[in-house]
Design a protein around this motif. Sequence first.
Motif, mmCIF file in Angstrom:
data_model
loop_
_atom_site.group_PDB
_atom_site.id
_atom_site.type_symbol
_atom_site.label_atom_id
_atom_site.label_comp_id
_atom_site.label_asym_id
_atom_site.label_seq_id
_atom_site.Cartn_x
_atom_site.Cartn_y
_atom_site.Cartn_z
ATOM 1 N N THR A 62 0.830 -1.204 0.000
ATOM 2 C CA THR A 62 0.000 0.000 0.000
ATOM 3 C C THR A 62 0.866 1.257 0.000
ATOM 4 O OG1 THR A 62 -1.818 -1.135 1.127
ATOM 5 C CG2 THR A 62 -1.793 1.262 1.238
ATOM 6 N N GLN B 122 0.989 4.170 -2.969
ATOM 7 C CA GLN B 122 0.865 5.593 -2.695
ATOM 8 C C GLN B 122 2.077 6.360 -3.236
ATOM 9 O OE1 GLN B 122 0.952 6.672 1.446
ATOM 10 N NE2 GLN B 122 0.113 8.709 1.105
ATOM 11 N N THR C 47 -7.342 3.095 3.120
ATOM 12 C CA THR C 47 -6.148 3.283 2.302
ATOM 13 C C THR C 47 -5.723 4.752 2.326
ATOM 14 O OG1 THR C 47 -7.558 3.558 0.353
ATOM 15 C CG2 THR C 47 -6.682 1.374 0.767
ATOM 16 N N TYR D 231 -4.513 6.482 0.025
ATOM 17 C CA TYR D 231 -4.715 7.117 -1.272
ATOM 18 C C TYR D 231 -6.185 6.990 -1.668
ATOM 19 C CZ TYR D 231 -4.142 2.174 -2.386
ATOM 20 O OH TYR D 231 -4.257 0.807 -2.389
#
Length: 313
Positions: free
Chosen positions: A26, A30, A55, A57
């Motif tokens: 993750t 990003q 998340t 983003y």
Amino acid sequence: MSAQTGVQPSLRFGQVVIGPPGSGKTTYCQGMREFLTSLGRKVVVVNMDPANEGTPYSCAVDIAELVTLDDVMENLKLGPNGGLLYCMEYVEANLDWLESKLAQFSDCYFLFDCPGQVELYTHQSSVKNIFSQLAKWNFRLTAVHLVDSHYCADPAKFISVLCTSLSTMLHVELPHVNVLSKMDLIEQYGRLAFNLDFYTEVMDLTYLLDHLAADPFFKKFRHLNEKLAEVVQDYSLVSFVPLNVQDKDSMVQVLRAVDKANGYCFGDLEERNLQAMMSAAVGADFQFSSTLGVQERYVDTRRKTVEEEMMEL
């Protein structure tokens, strides 16, 4: 061919980001999204992990709209591993939903943030079938396989990482780039026995077996370790690109490897000069100099390596 229009969609490039839990998928998505945006690419991030909550983003497509791990575990009384397998089988059975979501974006670069369960990429076929269907929809994807760099400090764990990476490459059947993530933490859990290029280029593993044999626990498994090392070296497929998401030069090296793997650097989506294209074609952009720079930045070279100390003794 698109079911909605009956017209073959244009080529769409991207990355499927895979790897064990906690390897930084993750965070990579990003960081890569911000990096690609600064280069002028239109980036679409697709969350393919039904267990991924909150998340950092913004997701253009979120698989949680179709199925979530919590709902599956609660309704079907499954554990986290079985629930995640069911979720990916459910996505495979509802690929029309995914196709309709992805069809909304054209002339974009895609980042697929995938689940971290290792079995999905070494044994189970749902994720492999999803990737295969994406290829039929004219996606040109590279599998970016992240593993923690600090495993290099433990010979047993590094051999395990090599076996997992090789199994994933053979099972997923996509152009593949293996990445050693979190390079700034590479010596957090121990010192490297060899220079960094030994691990990134996966050189002669017999030297690593000698270190394993020095451990009383692994000494009795020497023959097994030799056979595992032989399998990795006989295929000669596994190598790694070092990465620190916060380091721009490191991100450039990973992006070059990814763009060469999926063919993006040979397309006409960006203005390119002939020299850069020929460099990628003939492989003139050698990895050694960049690896040496990474070692100087993140590995304490003032101390003698374990190998050097053993030679003195």
